[in-house]
Design an enzyme around this catalytic site. Structure first.
Site, PDB file in Angstrom:
ATOM      1  N   ASN A   7      42.782 -49.442   7.032  1.00 13.06           N
ATOM      2  CA  ASN A   7      43.226 -48.799   5.801  1.00 13.06           C
ATOM      3  C   ASN A   7      42.637 -49.628   4.668  1.00 13.06           C
ATOM      4  OD1 ASN A   7      44.532 -47.736   3.634  1.00 13.06           O
ATOM      5  ND2 ASN A   7      46.611 -47.957   4.474  1.00 13.06           N
ATOM      6  N   ARG A  95      41.915 -44.563   7.601  1.00 12.39           N
ATOM      7  CA  ARG A  95      42.761 -43.729   6.748  1.00 12.39           C
ATOM      8  C   ARG A  95      41.914 -43.323   5.539  1.00 12.39           C
ATOM      9  NH1 ARG A  95      47.269 -45.403   2.455  1.00 12.39           N
ATOM     10  NH2 ARG A  95      48.043 -43.301   2.089  1.00 12.39           N
ATOM     11  N   HIS A 184      50.506 -38.393   2.064  1.00 11.83           N
ATOM     12  CA  HIS A 184      51.407 -38.986   3.070  1.00 11.83           C
ATOM     13  C   HIS A 184      51.453 -38.109   4.330  1.00 11.83           C
ATOM     14  CE1 HIS A 184      54.034 -40.894  -0.369  1.00 11.83           C
ATOM     15  NE2 HIS A 184      53.042 -41.707  -0.031  1.00 11.83           N
ATOM     16  N   HIS A 212      59.799 -39.080   2.754  1.00  7.94           N
ATOM     17  CA  HIS A 212      59.138 -40.392   2.785  1.00  7.94           C
ATOM     18  C   HIS A 212      59.455 -41.081   1.460  1.00  7.94           C
ATOM     19  CE1 HIS A 212      55.463 -42.989   3.730  1.00  7.94           C
ATOM     20  NE2 HIS A 212      55.680 -43.249   2.451  1.00  7.94           N
ATOM     21  N   LEU A 213      60.310 -42.114   1.522  1.00  2.46           N
ATOM     22  CA  LEU A 213      60.691 -42.821   0.296  1.00  2.46           C
ATOM     23  C   LEU A 213      60.262 -44.276   0.416  1.00  2.46           C
ATOM     24  CD1 LEU A 213      64.378 -41.498  -0.132  1.00  2.46           C
ATOM     25  CD2 LEU A 213      62.324 -40.631  -1.269  1.00  2.46           C
ATOM     26  N   GLY A 214      59.140 -44.608  -0.193  1.00  3.14           N
ATOM     27  CA  GLY A 214      58.665 -45.989  -0.208  1.00  3.14           C
ATOM     28  C   GLY A 214      58.313 -46.307  -1.642  1.00  3.14           C
ATOM     29  N   ARG A 245      55.516 -44.369 -10.392  1.00  2.00           N
ATOM     30  CA  ARG A 245      54.957 -43.059 -10.774  1.00  2.00           C
ATOM     31  C   ARG A 245      56.074 -42.103 -11.178  1.00  2.00           C
ATOM     32  NH1 ARG A 245      51.761 -42.051  -5.388  1.00  2.00           N
ATOM     33  NH2 ARG A 245      52.028 -44.217  -4.786  1.00  2.00           N
ATOM     34  N   MET A 287      63.684 -51.242  -4.991  1.00  2.00           N
ATOM     35  CA  MET A 287      65.063 -50.755  -4.896  1.00  2.00           C
ATOM     36  C   MET A 287      66.056 -51.885  -4.604  1.00  2.00           C
ATOM     37  SD  MET A 287      66.791 -48.213  -5.549  1.00  2.00           S
ATOM     38  CE  MET A 287      66.047 -46.620  -5.648  1.00  2.00           C
ATOM     39  N   ARG A 288      65.598 -52.948  -3.914  1.00  2.00           N
ATOM     40  CA  ARG A 288      66.507 -54.082  -3.653  1.00  2.00           C
ATOM     41  C   ARG A 288      66.923 -54.744  -4.953  1.00  2.00           C
ATOM     42  NH1 ARG A 288      62.349 -56.024   0.854  1.00  2.00           N
ATOM     43  NH2 ARG A 288      61.050 -55.078  -0.742  1.00  2.00           N
ATOM     44  N   GLY A 334      59.959 -47.480   3.364  1.00  2.00           N
ATOM     45  CA  GLY A 334      60.745 -48.640   2.924  1.00  2.00           C
ATOM     46  C   GLY A 334      62.154 -48.330   2.452  1.00  2.00           C
ATOM     47  N   GLU A 337      64.164 -45.926   5.165  1.00  2.00           N
ATOM     48  CA  GLU A 337      64.630 -46.593   6.386  1.00  2.00           C
ATOM     49  C   GLU A 337      65.721 -47.623   6.106  1.00  2.00           C
ATOM     50  OE1 GLU A 337      61.025 -48.246   8.162  1.00  2.00           O
ATOM     51  OE2 GLU A 337      60.075 -46.290   7.930  1.00  2.00           O
ATOM     52  N   ASN A 338      65.706 -48.194   4.902  1.00  2.00           N
ATOM     53  CA  ASN A 338      66.553 -49.374   4.665  1.00  2.00           C
ATOM     54  C   ASN A 338      67.701 -49.188   3.698  1.00  2.00           C
ATOM     55  OD1 ASN A 338      65.121 -51.403   6.244  1.00  2.00           O
ATOM     56  ND2 ASN A 338      63.423 -50.976   4.845  1.00  2.00           N
ATOM     57  N   GLU A 388      52.164 -45.303  10.417  1.00  2.00           N
ATOM     58  CA  GLU A 388      50.930 -44.566  10.146  1.00  2.00           C
ATOM     59  C   GLU A 388      49.769 -45.076  10.997  1.00  2.00           C
ATOM     60  OE1 GLU A 388      50.681 -43.201   5.779  1.00  2.00           O
ATOM     61  OE2 GLU A 388      52.120 -44.843   5.783  1.00  2.00           O
TER      62      GLU A 388
HETATM   63  P1  AMP Z   1      56.836 -48.872   1.507  1.00  2.00           P
HETATM   64  O1  AMP Z   1      55.943 -48.321   0.428  1.00  2.00           O
HETATM   65  O2  AMP Z   1      57.199 -47.889   2.548  1.00  2.00           O
HETATM   66  O3  AMP Z   1      56.351 -50.186   2.072  1.00  2.00           O
HETATM   67  O4  AMP Z   1      58.240 -49.222   0.768  1.00  2.00           O
HETATM   68  C1  AMP Z   1      58.338 -50.257  -0.161  1.00  2.00           C
HETATM   69  C2  AMP Z   1      59.650 -50.136  -0.925  1.00  2.00           C
HETATM   70  O5  AMP Z   1      60.746 -50.071  -0.013  1.00  2.00           O
HETATM   71  C3  AMP Z   1      59.963 -51.347  -1.786  1.00  2.00           C
HETATM   72  O6  AMP Z   1      59.370 -51.254  -3.054  1.00  2.00           O
HETATM   73  C4  AMP Z   1      61.485 -51.268  -1.899  1.00  2.00           C
HETATM   74  O7  AMP Z   1      61.833 -50.471  -3.009  1.00  2.00           O
HETATM   75  C5  AMP Z   1      61.923 -50.554  -0.646  1.00  2.00           C
HETATM   76  N1  AMP Z   1      62.655 -51.424   0.280  1.00  2.00           N
HETATM   77  C6  AMP Z   1      62.144 -52.261   1.205  1.00  2.00           C
HETATM   78  N2  AMP Z   1      63.162 -52.895   1.863  1.00  2.00           N
HETATM   79  C7  AMP Z   1      64.327 -52.428   1.330  1.00  2.00           C
HETATM   80  C8  AMP Z   1      65.733 -52.677   1.568  1.00  2.00           C
HETATM   81  N3  AMP Z   1      66.123 -53.535   2.508  1.00  2.00           N
HETATM   82  N4  AMP Z   1      66.617 -51.998   0.817  1.00  2.00           N
HETATM   83  C9  AMP Z   1      66.212 -51.117  -0.118  1.00  2.00           C
HETATM   84  N5  AMP Z   1      64.928 -50.833  -0.378  1.00  2.00           N
HETATM   85  C10 AMP Z   1      63.992 -51.487   0.323  1.00  2.00           C
END
Ligand code: AMP
Length: 402
Positions: A7, A95, A184, A212-214, A245, A287-288, A334, A337-338, A388
């Site tokens: 990637n 990718r 995605h 998909h929430l990252g 964004r 989000m943390r 991210g 899942e979390n 992915e």
């Molecule tokens: P990704 O783009 O899938 O790698 O997701 C990254 C995003 O996931 C980070 O910017 C955080 O906002 C969120 N994230 C990762 N770990 C956690 C967690 N333990 N609790 C809440 N949000 C998380």
């Protein structure tokens, strides 16, 4: 069969070497800050096993070619014993963000395919050029090894015209290819297939909403296993509220900013992509950090959470209307899942639509696929970790096996 997945981004290359017998990861690495004063390469060998080993080095990495060369040196180092020779690799999967209207499925890379990816650069000026760099370097480093492009947009090529057309003058579609493409796709496709496997049903019989929430966020409506609508559009900017964004906004805001705030098109573009979303609302895009600030009474952080989860809920409702019957909703990436709070606020008040989380299960982080819904919920809700790289490797394997 060992498959290398690449990637390649503007200043970084992520890579994974996967042994398809048992789908075990032999090495997972990241080359960062390519072209900057101090580059960085990190690679975990045999992650998740007792023999796990980490290799790191910090040095100037001039370009993608040097970065990729360093990665290959780690993989072929006799001390690590990962592979003895580059020829041990059966295929390389890349990718590629934007396949435009040219690619409906993973594709063996030829000179013609390279030219077509290049033609699509105007649609993804930030992503397709570094993806192409990665392909060119890999072709040089692995002569004779098949290279396969897996497109972020391909899964969404089944979206029907009434969902992909913008209500703009038709020439803009015909001449500039301005339409909704969606992104995605590899992630949505992967978690949908996993969900079908877990539910014990053929994907072709299922209607799903995958979320998909990252850092980037998108939601897809999947009817009988095929994408029929998704929230990201012409570029990865439309739809849900993301880390930096904006997602959906009134398009008239552009001309307002230009007329009244003296912003030019570059400044507006940067603002919408880099300084909006959660970051724009509260100054934080992780989000943390937002939860941490909410616990200290930070009202802007609370607002950011409310705006994001409200937008999620609004699209869940829209996609339920698109699909008619929904068998399952899947959260991934991210945040998906979390973050139990985001999941429960996203589905809050939807009990009448047959959606009920089990609060105790939902309170967990999703490390393995997890059924998050109450047994009485008509619609199942799943948390499924996305992967992915594995999805790309599976596509490469299936294409090479044909
Ligand atoms: P990704 O783009 O899938 O790698 O997701 C990254 C995003 O996931 C980070 O910017 C955080 O906002 C969120 N994230 C990762 N770990 C956690 C967690 N333990 N609790 C809440 N949000 C998380």
């Amino acid at each position: 069969m060992k498959i290398l997945v690449i990637n390649s981004g503007s200043s970084s290359i992520k890579f994974q070497l996967i042994d398809m017998a048992g789908e075990s990861v032999l090495a997972a690495g990241l080359v960062e800050r390519i072209g900057e004063k101090e580059g960085f390469i990190q690679c975990t060998l045999k992650p998740g096993t007792d023999e796990k080993q980490m290799v790191m080095s910090q040095e100037f990495i001039a370009d993608h070619q040097s970065g990729m060369r360093m990665a290959v040196d780690i993989l072929t180092d006799p001390d690590t014993g990962i592979i003895s020779d580059r020829a041990d690799i059966s295929g390389v999967g890349h990718r590629v963000v934007h396949g435009g209207e040219d690619f409906y499925q993973p594709t063996l890379i030829t000179d013609d395919v390279l030219a077509a990816i290049e033609r699509n650069i105007p649609l993804a000026p930030l992503h397709n050029p570094p993806n192409l760099d990665g392909i060119r370097v890999a072709r040089e480093l692995f002569p004779g090894v098949e290279q396969i492009a897996v497109f972020d947009t391909a899964f969404h090529q089944s979206i029907p015209p009434h969902a992909y057309h913008y209500a703009l003058p038709h020439e803009l579609y015909e001449e500039q290819r301005i339409r909704r493409y969606g992104f995605h796709g590899t992630s949505h496709n992967y978690v949908a297939a996993e969900c079908a496997r877990l539910m014990g049903k053929p994907l072709e019989e299922l209607n799903l909403i995958t979320i998909h929430l990252g850092n980037g966020c998108s939601m897809t409506a999947i009817k009988n296993g095929r994408s029929v609508d998704t929230t990201l559009g012409f570029t990865p900017l439309e739809g849900l509220v993301m880390g930096t964004r904006s997602g959906d906004i009134d398009p008239a805001i552009h001309s307002f900013l230009a007329r009244n705030c003296g912003m030019d098109i570059e400044a507006i573009d940067t603002m919408l992509n880099k300084d909006s979303g959660l970051k724009g609302l509260c100054g934080m895009n992780d989000m943390r950090d937002i939860h941490e600030q909410i616990s200290h009474g930070n009202e802007r952080a609370r607002l950011a959470l409310e705006v994001q989860t409200y937008r999620n809920r609004k699209y869940v409702g829209a996609f339920m209307a698109v699909l008619g019957r929904v068998d399952a909703i899947v959260f991934t990436a991210g945040i998906g899942e979390n973050d139990p709070v985001v999941r429960s606020k996203t589905l809050e008040g939807l009990e009448l639509f047959g959606i009920m989380l089990d609060p105790d299960v939902n309170n967990q982080r999703v490390k393995e696929p997890l059924l998050l819904s109450d047994p009485a919920s008509r619609v199942q809700v799943w948390g499924i970790p996305t992967n992915e790289e594995l999805a790309i490797a599976r596509e490469v394997k299936s294409l090479l096996g044909r």
